[in-house]
Design an enzyme around this catalytic site. Structure first.
Site, PDB file in Angstrom:
ATOM      1  N   ARG A  36       0.982  -1.263   0.038  1.00  0.00           N
ATOM      2  CA  ARG A  36      -0.092  -0.084  -0.080  1.00  0.00           C
ATOM      3  C   ARG A  36       1.015   1.265  -0.065  1.00  0.00           C
ATOM      4  NH1 ARG A  36      -2.006   3.556  -1.252  1.00  0.00           N
ATOM      5  NH2 ARG A  36      -3.739   4.612  -0.389  1.00  0.00           N
ATOM      6  N   ASP A  75       4.882 -11.293   1.525  1.00  0.00           N
ATOM      7  CA  ASP A  75       3.993 -11.123   0.514  1.00  0.00           C
ATOM      8  C   ASP A  75       3.136 -12.227   0.528  1.00  0.00           C
ATOM      9  OD1 ASP A  75       2.208 -11.117  -1.708  1.00  0.00           O
ATOM     10  OD2 ASP A  75       3.704  -9.780  -2.974  1.00  0.00           O
ATOM     11  N   THR A 146     -16.745  -7.212   1.967  1.00  0.00           N
ATOM     12  CA  THR A 146     -17.443  -5.915   1.700  1.00  0.00           C
ATOM     13  C   THR A 146     -18.846  -5.874   1.795  1.00  0.00           C
ATOM     14  OG1 THR A 146     -17.195  -3.968   0.217  1.00  0.00           O
ATOM     15  CG2 THR A 146     -16.643  -6.046  -0.769  1.00  0.00           C
ATOM     16  N   SER A 188     -17.211  -3.713  -9.253  1.00  0.00           N
ATOM     17  CA  SER A 188     -15.841  -3.246  -9.939  1.00  0.00           C
ATOM     18  C   SER A 188     -15.071  -4.776  -9.725  1.00  0.00           C
ATOM     19  CB  SER A 188     -15.223  -2.330  -8.896  1.00  0.00           C
ATOM     20  OG  SER A 188     -14.859  -3.055  -7.383  1.00  0.00           O
ATOM     21  N   TYR A 190     -12.349  -5.028  -7.947  1.00  0.00           N
ATOM     22  CA  TYR A 190     -12.072  -5.092  -6.543  1.00  0.00           C
ATOM     23  C   TYR A 190     -13.202  -5.739  -5.865  1.00  0.00           C
ATOM     24  CZ  TYR A 190     -12.807  -4.255  -1.568  1.00  0.00           C
ATOM     25  OH  TYR A 190     -13.078  -4.343  -0.300  1.00  0.00           O
ATOM     26  N   HIS A 191     -14.520  -5.383  -5.972  1.00  0.00           N
ATOM     27  CA  HIS A 191     -15.702  -6.033  -5.573  1.00  0.00           C
ATOM     28  C   HIS A 191     -15.627  -7.533  -5.929  1.00  0.00           C
ATOM     29  CE1 HIS A 191     -16.798  -1.775  -4.335  1.00  0.00           C
ATOM     30  NE2 HIS A 191     -17.095  -2.363  -3.199  1.00  0.00           N
ATOM     31  N   LYS A 194     -13.698  -9.908  -4.055  1.00  0.00           N
ATOM     32  CA  LYS A 194     -14.262 -10.181  -2.681  1.00  0.00           C
ATOM     33  C   LYS A 194     -15.460 -11.185  -2.625  1.00  0.00           C
ATOM     34  CE  LYS A 194     -11.951  -7.445  -0.223  1.00  0.00           C
ATOM     35  NZ  LYS A 194     -11.253  -7.849   1.321  1.00  0.00           N
ATOM     36  N   GLN A 217     -18.189  -5.570   5.418  1.00  0.00           N
ATOM     37  CA  GLN A 217     -17.958  -4.246   5.830  1.00  0.00           C
ATOM     38  C   GLN A 217     -18.572  -3.257   5.070  1.00  0.00           C
ATOM     39  OE1 GLN A 217     -14.590  -2.406   9.010  1.00  0.00           O
ATOM     40  NE2 GLN A 217     -13.707  -2.892   6.855  1.00  0.00           N
ATOM     41  N   ASN A 249     -14.419  10.204   4.018  1.00  0.00           N
ATOM     42  CA  ASN A 249     -13.224  11.003   4.399  1.00  0.00           C
ATOM     43  C   ASN A 249     -12.834  12.104   3.520  1.00  0.00           C
ATOM     44  OD1 ASN A 249     -13.195   9.717   6.944  1.00  0.00           O
ATOM     45  ND2 ASN A 249     -11.178   8.374   6.514  1.00  0.00           N
TER      46      ASN A 249
HETATM   47  P1  NAD Z   1      -5.084  -0.847   3.082  1.00  0.00           P
HETATM   48  O1  NAD Z   1      -4.563  -1.043   1.597  1.00  0.00           O
HETATM   49  O2  NAD Z   1      -5.113   0.367   4.000  1.00  0.00           O
HETATM   50  O3  NAD Z   1      -4.812  -1.868   3.791  1.00  0.00           O
HETATM   51  C1  NAD Z   1      -4.371  -3.203   3.258  1.00  0.00           C
HETATM   52  C2  NAD Z   1      -2.860  -3.708   3.918  1.00  0.00           C
HETATM   53  O4  NAD Z   1      -2.523  -4.832   3.183  1.00  0.00           O
HETATM   54  C3  NAD Z   1      -1.848  -2.666   3.373  1.00  0.00           C
HETATM   55  O5  NAD Z   1      -0.845  -2.352   4.315  1.00  0.00           O
HETATM   56  C4  NAD Z   1      -1.190  -3.703   2.303  1.00  0.00           C
HETATM   57  O6  NAD Z   1       0.398  -3.146   2.207  1.00  0.00           O
HETATM   58  C5  NAD Z   1      -1.286  -4.907   2.676  1.00  0.00           C
HETATM   59  N1  NAD Z   1      -1.400  -5.843   1.441  1.00  0.00           N
HETATM   60  C6  NAD Z   1      -1.925  -6.053   0.493  1.00  0.00           C
HETATM   61  N2  NAD Z   1      -1.639  -7.203  -0.280  1.00  0.00           N
HETATM   62  C7  NAD Z   1      -0.728  -7.754   0.362  1.00  0.00           C
HETATM   63  C8  NAD Z   1      -0.110  -9.014  -0.022  1.00  0.00           C
HETATM   64  N3  NAD Z   1      -0.309  -9.501  -0.971  1.00  0.00           N
HETATM   65  N4  NAD Z   1       0.704  -9.516   1.019  1.00  0.00           N
HETATM   66  C9  NAD Z   1       0.761  -8.744   2.490  1.00  0.00           C
HETATM   67  N5  NAD Z   1       0.220  -7.774   2.621  1.00  0.00           N
HETATM   68  C10 NAD Z   1      -0.612  -7.204   1.676  1.00  0.00           C
HETATM   69  O7  NAD Z   1      -6.773  -1.124   3.395  1.00  0.00           O
HETATM   70  P2  NAD Z   1      -7.694  -1.207   4.266  1.00  0.00           P
HETATM   71  O8  NAD Z   1      -8.626   0.045   4.012  1.00  0.00           O
HETATM   72  O9  NAD Z   1      -7.118  -1.252   5.559  1.00  0.00           O
HETATM   73  O10 NAD Z   1      -8.812  -2.397   4.271  1.00  0.00           O
HETATM   74  C11 NAD Z   1      -8.234  -3.664   4.700  1.00  0.00           C
HETATM   75  C12 NAD Z   1      -9.321  -4.558   4.343  1.00  0.00           C
HETATM   76  O11 NAD Z   1     -10.564  -4.236   4.789  1.00  0.00           O
HETATM   77  C13 NAD Z   1      -9.447  -4.780   2.842  1.00  0.00           C
HETATM   78  O12 NAD Z   1      -9.487  -6.399   2.520  1.00  0.00           O
HETATM   79  C14 NAD Z   1     -10.547  -4.266   2.414  1.00  0.00           C
HETATM   80  O13 NAD Z   1     -11.146  -4.772   1.130  1.00  0.00           O
HETATM   81  C15 NAD Z   1     -11.612  -4.242   3.659  1.00  0.00           C
HETATM   82  N6  NAD Z   1     -12.306  -3.071   3.627  1.00  0.00           N
HETATM   83  C16 NAD Z   1     -11.998  -1.903   3.736  1.00  0.00           C
HETATM   84  C17 NAD Z   1     -13.070  -0.865   3.912  1.00  0.00           C
HETATM   85  C18 NAD Z   1     -12.586   0.556   3.830  1.00  0.00           C
HETATM   86  O14 NAD Z   1     -13.410   1.541   3.939  1.00  0.00           O
HETATM   87  N7  NAD Z   1     -11.257   0.960   4.196  1.00  0.00           N
HETATM   88  C19 NAD Z   1     -14.328  -1.320   3.754  1.00  0.00           C
HETATM   89  C20 NAD Z   1     -14.719  -2.519   3.761  1.00  0.00           C
HETATM   90  C21 NAD Z   1     -13.824  -3.335   3.721  1.00  0.00           C
HETATM   91  N1  USQ Z   2     -18.382   8.953  -4.388  1.00  0.00           N
HETATM   92  C1  USQ Z   2     -18.703  10.313  -4.616  1.00  0.00           C
HETATM   93  N2  USQ Z   2     -17.643  11.263  -4.703  1.00  0.00           N
HETATM   94  C2  USQ Z   2     -16.477  10.972  -4.157  1.00  0.00           C
HETATM   95  C3  USQ Z   2     -16.216   9.720  -3.922  1.00  0.00           C
HETATM   96  C4  USQ Z   2     -17.153   8.773  -3.907  1.00  0.00           C
HETATM   97  O1  USQ Z   2     -19.762  10.457  -4.844  1.00  0.00           O
HETATM   98  O2  USQ Z   2     -15.547  11.862  -4.130  1.00  0.00           O
HETATM   99  C5  USQ Z   2     -19.237   7.941  -4.508  1.00  0.00           C
HETATM  100  C6  USQ Z   2     -18.787   6.683  -5.252  1.00  0.00           C
HETATM  101  O3  USQ Z   2     -19.433   7.052  -6.614  1.00  0.00           O
HETATM  102  C7  USQ Z   2     -19.737   5.619  -4.700  1.00  0.00           C
HETATM  103  C8  USQ Z   2     -19.795   6.081  -3.307  1.00  0.00           C
HETATM  104  O4  USQ Z   2     -19.568   7.403  -3.138  1.00  0.00           O
HETATM  105  O5  USQ Z   2     -20.939   5.760  -5.224  1.00  0.00           O
HETATM  106  C9  USQ Z   2     -18.827   5.193  -2.394  1.00  0.00           C
HETATM  107  O6  USQ Z   2     -17.540   5.312  -3.121  1.00  0.00           O
HETATM  108  P1  USQ Z   2     -16.182   5.115  -1.959  1.00  0.00           P
HETATM  109  O7  USQ Z   2     -15.169   5.491  -2.677  1.00  0.00           O
HETATM  110  O8  USQ Z   2     -16.398   5.844  -0.721  1.00  0.00           O
HETATM  111  O9  USQ Z   2     -16.462   3.534  -1.542  1.00  0.00           O
HETATM  112  P2  USQ Z   2     -15.912   2.168  -2.624  1.00  0.00           P
HETATM  113  O10 USQ Z   2     -15.391   2.535  -3.772  1.00  0.00           O
HETATM  114  O11 USQ Z   2     -17.628   1.215  -2.478  1.00  0.00           O
HETATM  115  O12 USQ Z   2     -15.224   1.023  -1.566  1.00  0.00           O
HETATM  116  C10 USQ Z   2     -14.902   1.530  -0.295  1.00  0.00           C
HETATM  117  C11 USQ Z   2     -13.310   0.674   0.440  1.00  0.00           C
HETATM  118  C12 USQ Z   2     -13.632  -0.768  -0.094  1.00  0.00           C
HETATM  119  C13 USQ Z   2     -14.781  -1.294   0.651  1.00  0.00           C
HETATM  120  C14 USQ Z   2     -16.191  -0.478   0.224  1.00  0.00           C
HETATM  121  C15 USQ Z   2     -17.018  -0.945   1.080  1.00  0.00           C
HETATM  122  O13 USQ Z   2     -12.472   1.491  -0.495  1.00  0.00           O
HETATM  123  O14 USQ Z   2     -12.524  -1.505   0.405  1.00  0.00           O
HETATM  124  O15 USQ Z   2     -15.026  -2.509   0.313  1.00  0.00           O
HETATM  125  O16 USQ Z   2     -15.803   1.134   0.462  1.00  0.00           O
HETATM  126  S1  USQ Z   2     -18.766  -0.880   0.299  1.00  0.00           S
HETATM  127  O17 USQ Z   2     -18.942   0.367  -0.577  1.00  0.00           O
HETATM  128  O18 USQ Z   2     -19.735  -0.976   1.342  1.00  0.00           O
HETATM  129  O19 USQ Z   2     -18.917  -1.844  -0.687  1.00  0.00           O
END
Ligand code: NAD
Ligand code: USQ
Length: 390
Positions: A36, A75, A146, A188, A190-191, A194, A217, A249
C-alpha cells in the site's frame, strides 16, 4: 490471551486493529508486504496524516504500552512457503486477513491494475486457506469482506440479510426451503475479488473444516482510535486522493480546505458506513465468537448506518459552509439506490455504534484541519473510469 496474526496489519484498518488487539492483552504479530505504501509512491500521493514507518510504529507502541508487536514482511500472495512456515512456528489462534488491494477505482484504472488486484487478492486468500490446512492448525480465519458483494440495487426495499438468503425451490413433490449464499453482484474488479473470496471460504469450510468468519464491511470513515491517538508516531493513515480516498473522508478533507464536495452523478448512491473505532471492536467480537469446525462460514454485516452520498454532502455543507458540486460520475453504477442492511448480529454481541453526528466534527477539527497543509489538490478528483469512452 490469544495469539493473533494480522495480515495487512500496516494498513488503514489493520494497524488500529493490531494495536487494539494488543491493548486487550493478546499476543499480536503483523504481516504486511508494505504494498500500500508502494502504491502511494507510484501514484505520487500520500496519506493526509504523516504516517510513520512500520518499524517506528512498533517501537512507539512499545514505548507507550510496554507491549511488543512483531512484524514480518511477507507477500501473502507470493511467499507461500514463508507464510506456511510462519503459521507452523507461530501457531496463531486466529488470523485476521486484511491483506488485499482494497480500492475499487484503483482496480478499474488500467488492465495492469485489474490483473494485479485479481492476482493479489485471490491468491492471497487462497494461500491463507491452503496454508492453514497444510499447517494442520485449527485456526479461526477472520476476513474483511465488503458490503459491495451484495451489489446495490437488486433487492429494492428488501433488507439485505447477513450473508445467506432463504429461498424456496419448487420440486416435483412440493417445495424445498434452503439457505444459500446471497447472490453476488460486484460493481468493480475489486468487489469481484471479494465475491470470489466468499466461494473459497465456503469450499474450505466444507472440505477441510476451516473455521471462517467473513465480515461484510461498509465504508470505513474516521482516522483515529483510542490507541492510535496515544502518540503522533502511531497515527493512522487517511487517504483522500481520487483512487484510495473514500467518500466521507474525502468530503471531510474537502470541506476543510474549501474545495467543493465532489458528489458523483446525482449523489443518490446509498452506502453503508462504519467508524474505524467500531471496525476494531467488531474484529475483536468476531474473534471471540468463532464458528465450530465443520460449520459454514459465519457472515456478519459490519455496518452501523446507511446514507445517501448527497445527504452526506449536505450534512457537511451545513456544518462547514462547503459548496457541493455534482460531477459526471466516472463509475458505472446506479444513480440512485436504496439500501436496507441487517446488522443485528454485532449489536446483539455488544457493539455500541459511533454515529456520524457524534464523530464528524472531531474528524474535521483534529485531523482534516490539523493536516490540511499536506493536501495536494491535484490528487483530489477521481479520474479512474469504469468503461472505455466514459
Ligand atoms: P489498506 O490498503 O490500507 O490495507 C491493506 C494492507 O494489506 C496494506 O498495508 C497492504 O500493504 C497489505 N497487503 C496488500 N496485499 C498484500 C499481500 N499480498 N501481502 C501482504 N500484505 C498485503 O486497506 P484497508 O482500508 O485497511 O482495508 C483492509 C481490508 O478491509 C481490505 O481487505 C478491504 O477490502 C476491507 N475493507 C475496507 C474498507 C474501507 O473503507 N477501508 C471497507 C470495507 C472493507
Ligand atoms: N463517491 C462520490 N464522490 C467521491 C467519492 C465517491 O460521490 O468523491 C461515491 C462513489 O461514486 C460511490 C460511493 O461514493 O457511489 C462510495 O465510494 P467510496 O470510494 O467511498 O467506496 P467504494 O469504492 O465502494 O469502496 C470503499 C472501500 C472498499 C470497501 C467499500 C465498502 O475502498 O475497500 O470494500 O468501500 S462498500 O462500499 O460497502 O462496498
Amino acid at each position: 490471551m490469544k495469539k493473533i496474526l494480522v495480515l495487512g496489519g500496516d494498513g488503514f484498518c489493520g494497524w488500529p486493529t493490531a494495536l487494539y488487539l494488543s491493548a486487550q492483552g493478546n499476543d499480536v504479530m503483523v504481516v504486511d508486504n508494505l504494498s500500500r505504501r508502494k502504491i502511494d509512491i507510484d501514484l505520487e500521493t500520500e496519506s493526509l496524516t504523516p504516517i510513520s514507518s512500520i518499524g517506528e510504529r512498533i517501537s512507539a507502541w512499545h514505548d507507550v504500552s510496554d507491549k511488543t508487536i512483531e512484524f514480518r514482511n511477507i507477500d501473502v500472495a507470493r511467499d507461500y512457503d514463508r507464510l506456511k512456515a510462519l503459521l507452523v512456528s507461530y501457531k496463531p489462534d486466529a488470523v485476521v486477513h486484511f491483506a488485499e488491494q482494497r480500492s475499487a477505482p484503483y482496480s478499474m484504472k488500467s488492465v495492469d491494475a485489474k490483473r494485479y488486484t485479481v492476482d493479489n487478492n485471490i491468491t492471497a486468500t487462497h494461500n491463507v486457506l491452503a496454508a492453514i490446512v497444510e499447517a494442520d492448525l485449527d485456526v479461526h480465519l477472520v476476513h474483511l469482506g465488503t458490503m459491495g458483494v451484495y451489489g446495490y440495487g437488486w433487492s429494492g426495499e428488501a433488507i439485505i440479510p447477513e450473508g445467506y438468503l432463504e429461498v424456496m425451490v419448487e420440486t416435483p413433490g412440493g417445495s424445498l426451503r434452503k439457505e444459500i449464499l446471497h447472490p453476488a453482484d460486484p460493481g468493480s474488479v475489486y468487489h469481484m475479488t471479494k465475491t470470489l473470496d466468499q466461494l473459497m471460504f465456503a469450499f474450505y469450510a466444507k472440505n477441510d473444516g476451516v473455521r471462517v468468519t467473513d465480515l461484510h464491511q461498509g465504508i470505513v470513515w474516521g482516522t483515529q482510535t483510542e490507541q492510535t491517538s496515544l502518540d503522533e508516531r502511531l497515527i493512522n493513515r487517511f487517504d483522500y486522493d481520487g483512487d484510495y480516498g473514500t467518500v466521507l473522508n474525502r468530503f471531510l478533507m474537502q470541506s476543510t480546505i474549501g474545495h467543493p464536495l465532489t458528489v458523483h452523478g446525482t449523489g443518490g448512491q446509498t452506502r453503508a458506513f462504519i467508524h474505524i473505532s467500531d471496525t476494531v471492536r467488531c474484529i475483536e467480537i468476531a474473534i471471540s465468537n468463532a464458528p465450530e469446525r465443520g460449520e459454514r462460514p459465519a457472515i456478519l454485516n459490519q455496518v452501523t448506518e446507511s446514507r445517501r452520498v448527497r445527504d452526506l454532502a449536505t450534512m457537511l455543507a451545513e456544518l462547514t459552509g462547503a459548496e457541493v458540486k455534482y460531477l459526471p460520475n466516472p463509475r458505472f453504477e446506479a444513480d440512485e439506490n436504496t439500501l436496507y442492511v441487517e446488522n443485528q448480529k454485532f449489536l446483539d454481541l455488544g457493539l455500541q455504534p459511533t454515529t456520524l453526528s457524534e464523530g464528524l466534527m472531531t474528524e474535521v477539527r483534529d485531523i482534516a484541519e490539523k493536516y490540511s497543509a499536506r493536501v495536494d489538490t491535484s490528487k483530489i478528483l477521481a479520474t479512474s473510469k469504469w468503461r472505455k469512452g466514459m
